[in-house]
Design a protein around this motif. Structure first.
Motif, short mmCIF file in Angstrom:
data_model
loop_
_atom_site.label_atom_id
_atom_site.label_comp_id
_atom_site.label_asym_id
_atom_site.label_seq_id
_atom_site.Cartn_x
_atom_site.Cartn_y
_atom_site.Cartn_z
N SER A 141 0.01 -10.89 -1.44
CA SER A 141 -0.71 -9.73 -0.90
C SER A 141 0.29 -8.60 -0.73
N THR A 142 0.18 -7.57 -1.57
CA THR A 142 1.09 -6.43 -1.45
C THR A 142 0.78 -5.61 -0.19
N LEU A 143 -0.45 -5.70 0.30
CA LEU A 143 -0.86 -4.87 1.44
C LEU A 143 -0.10 -5.27 2.71
N ILE A 144 0.08 -6.57 2.94
CA ILE A 144 0.81 -7.01 4.14
C ILE A 144 2.15 -7.65 3.77
N ARG A 145 2.56 -7.51 2.50
CA ARG A 145 3.85 -8.02 2.02
C ARG A 145 4.00 -9.52 2.34
N ALA A 146 3.04 -10.30 1.83
CA ALA A 146 3.02 -11.74 2.12
C ALA A 146 2.92 -12.56 0.84
N PHE A 147 3.51 -13.76 0.90
CA PHE A 147 3.34 -14.77 -0.15
C PHE A 147 2.53 -15.93 0.44
N TYR A 192 -9.80 -20.15 2.86
CA TYR A 192 -8.56 -20.05 3.61
C TYR A 192 -8.35 -18.62 4.09
N VAL A 193 -7.57 -18.46 5.15
CA VAL A 193 -7.22 -17.12 5.62
C VAL A 193 -6.60 -16.31 4.48
N SER A 194 -5.76 -16.95 3.68
CA SER A 194 -5.11 -16.23 2.58
C SER A 194 -6.12 -15.66 1.59
N ASP A 195 -7.23 -16.36 1.38
CA ASP A 195 -8.28 -15.83 0.50
C ASP A 195 -8.89 -14.57 1.09
N ILE A 218 1.38 -19.11 4.96
CA ILE A 218 1.51 -17.67 4.74
C ILE A 218 2.92 -17.26 5.14
N VAL A 219 3.67 -16.71 4.19
CA VAL A 219 5.07 -16.35 4.41
C VAL A 219 5.22 -14.84 4.36
N THR A 220 5.73 -14.26 5.43
CA THR A 220 6.02 -12.82 5.45
C THR A 220 7.48 -12.62 5.82
N PHE A 221 8.06 -11.53 5.30
CA PHE A 221 9.45 -11.19 5.57
C PHE A 221 9.54 -10.16 6.69
N ASN A 222 10.52 -10.33 7.56
CA ASN A 222 10.71 -9.36 8.64
C ASN A 222 11.22 -8.02 8.12
N ASP A 223 11.94 -8.05 7.01
CA ASP A 223 12.52 -6.84 6.41
C ASP A 223 11.78 -6.54 5.10
N PRO A 224 11.12 -5.37 4.98
CA PRO A 224 10.39 -5.03 3.74
C PRO A 224 11.28 -5.07 2.50
N ARG A 225 12.57 -4.77 2.65
CA ARG A 225 13.46 -4.78 1.49
C ARG A 225 13.65 -6.20 0.96
N ILE A 284 6.40 -17.70 9.19
CA ILE A 284 5.52 -18.61 8.46
C ILE A 284 4.41 -19.07 9.39
N GLU A 285 3.17 -18.92 8.93
CA GLU A 285 2.03 -19.37 9.72
C GLU A 285 1.10 -20.23 8.88
N GLU A 286 0.35 -21.07 9.55
CA GLU A 286 -0.61 -21.95 8.86
C GLU A 286 -1.72 -21.12 8.24
N ASP A 287 -2.13 -21.54 7.05
CA ASP A 287 -3.24 -20.88 6.35
C ASP A 287 -4.53 -21.60 6.76
N HIS A 288 -5.13 -21.14 7.86
CA HIS A 288 -6.28 -21.83 8.45
C HIS A 288 -7.53 -21.75 7.57
N ARG A 289 -8.39 -22.74 7.75
CA ARG A 289 -9.71 -22.71 7.14
C ARG A 289 -10.63 -21.79 7.95
N ILE A 290 -11.57 -21.15 7.26
CA ILE A 290 -12.50 -20.21 7.88
C ILE A 290 -13.88 -20.44 7.28
N GLN A 291 -14.95 -20.31 8.09
CA GLN A 291 -16.30 -20.69 7.64
C GLN A 291 -17.27 -19.52 7.73
N VAL A 292 -18.27 -19.52 6.83
CA VAL A 292 -19.34 -18.53 6.93
C VAL A 292 -20.16 -18.80 8.19
#
Length: 399
Positions: free
Chosen positions: A57-63, A203-206, A25-32, A83-91
């Motif tokens: 994700s436009t909501l948190i400005r992430a790729f 995944y967290v990204s999902d 998960i990649v996010t920018f420190n600067d919205p611009r 940059i953070e790991e896209d962890h697995r998540i379970q029901v």
């Protein structure tokens, strides 16, 4: 920043690395900078098939990018990126207990939902269920389902290939009448958001994309019957965005039978749910602790299943769908209620749970959800608010 060079570097790394399912998960420190990278990605992806693996994700400005390309990005753009790991998540469910049959489930009766239906059936409330999808052919659900979205395959309907999502949907809003099953809020509308695969894994990204979709589509409540041990900045950020947008997120605490629990239930912006057994005690498998806002029925819960069937399941997943259903009943009467107000009312109207030997009430957190008490308290709060507003208006007129 050279946005073209940014995407070309990522593309070269993806091509050079072996194919695998891991993502970052990649996010920018600067919205611009995010806006510049987004614009360049949109122009490049039509001509560059490799970049179609990237999601946004436009909501948190992430790729969300393949892990193969993330390492060099961090080396070159360390000051600009997170940059953070896209962890697995379970029901959050135990293995299916046994097959069941259509009936009025004990959990629906336990929270006094049938007595509340004279006041509210959840009409027009939109519930986003981020899960494994749903069985659209189930007769008890056919009047309760909207089209939703399939995040794993955007071209397909969010069909359930696991069963968990269908079970959650049944407890929430089944409307089978006397021949089938009745859920807690039978006139609410369920929007299935398929983020989990056939094994109940995502995944967290999902999940981020699912919450993003719910915010964009003005969903009223989100049911999240899943969790993980890891903290995730991206997941917390999107939960905060939904909270600020006025959407309540109701999340299961997990089935480890321990004090503490899983994320996202542990985030303060969610409503955290534990599970009860038939004797109104905290279920042996349920996580517990002061952070639990409310408990719901979660042991041996019969509900809808695949191929138009029924099955009993146990877990904090099942407890969460009871609480979400109760919240939907209240939001039909009080559509402007904020997530914070909903949480406070759920906590205030909960009944005391029965204690096991050696347990202290303060160590468990909240009490047992009660839909009838919740609606009565919500109605009183609305009358009180109305009287206060009238008094203020009269005083202003005299002035």
């Amino acid at each position: 920043m050279d946005y073209y060079g940014f995407w070309q570097m990522l593309l070269e790394e993806i091509k050079a690395a072996p194919t695998n399912a891991q993502r970052r998960i990649v996010t920018f420190n600067d919205p611009r900078m995010y806006a510049g990278a987004l614009s360049q990605w949109k122009s490049l992806k039509t001509k560059t098939p490799g970049l179609r693996q990237v999601q946004v994700s436009t909501l948190i400005r992430a790729f969300f990018v393949p892990a193969a390309g993330a390492g060099k990005l961090m080396d070159r753009y360390a000051d600009s990126l997170c940059i953070e790991e896209d962890h697995r998540i379970q029901v959050h469910s135990v293995a299916p207990d046994k097959s069941g049959s259509a009936m009025m489930p004990w959990g629906v009766k336990s929270i006094h939902a049938p007595q509340a239906w004279s006041k509210s059936t959840g009409v027009h409330v939109k519930i986003g269920v981020i899960d494994t999808g749903v069985d659209f052919r189930h007769p008890d659900l056919k009047h309760s389902l909207a089209s939703g979205v399939n995040l794993l395959n955007r071209g397909m309907m969010p069909l359930d290939d696991n069963g968990h999502g269908t079970h959650i949907a049944g407890t929430l809003a089944a409307a089978g009448g006397t021949r089938g099953m009745m859920g807690v809020a039978p006139r609410a509308l369920i929007y299935p958001v398929k983020a989990f695969d056939h094994s109940g894994s995502a995944y967290v990204s999902d999940i981020v994309l699912g919450i993003d979709w719910c915010v964009q589509n003005k969903i009223d409540i989100i049911n999240m019957s899943f969790g993980m041990k890891n903290r995730s900045k991206a997941l917390h950020d999107v939960v905060i965005k939904a909270y600020r947008a006025g959407i309540a997120i109701i999340a299961s605490s997990g089935n480890d039978g321990k004090r503490g629990g899983d994320y996202p239930a542990r985030y303060p912006e969610t409503i955290a749910v534990g599970a009860l057994d038939r004797r109104q005690r905290v279920a042996a498998f349920s996580n517990r602790g002061p952070y639990i806002d409310v408990y719901g029925p979660g042991e041996g819960i019969p509900s809808c299943w695949l191929r138009e069937g029924y099955k009993e399941m146990s877990g904090t997943s099942m407890a969460t769908s009871h609480v979400t259903g109760a919240a939907a009943l209240l939001l039909a009467l009080r559509p402007g209620l904020s997530p914070r107000e909903l949480k406070l009312l759920l906590r205030r109207t909960a009944s005391p749970v029965r204690l096991r030997k050696g347990q202290r009430r303060a160590s468990l957190g909240g009490g047992a959800a009660d839909a009838l008490r919740l609606l009565r308290a919500g109605a009183r709060a609305r009358r009180s608010s109305g009287s206060s507003s009238s008094a203020k208006a009269a005083a202003a007129a005299k002035a």
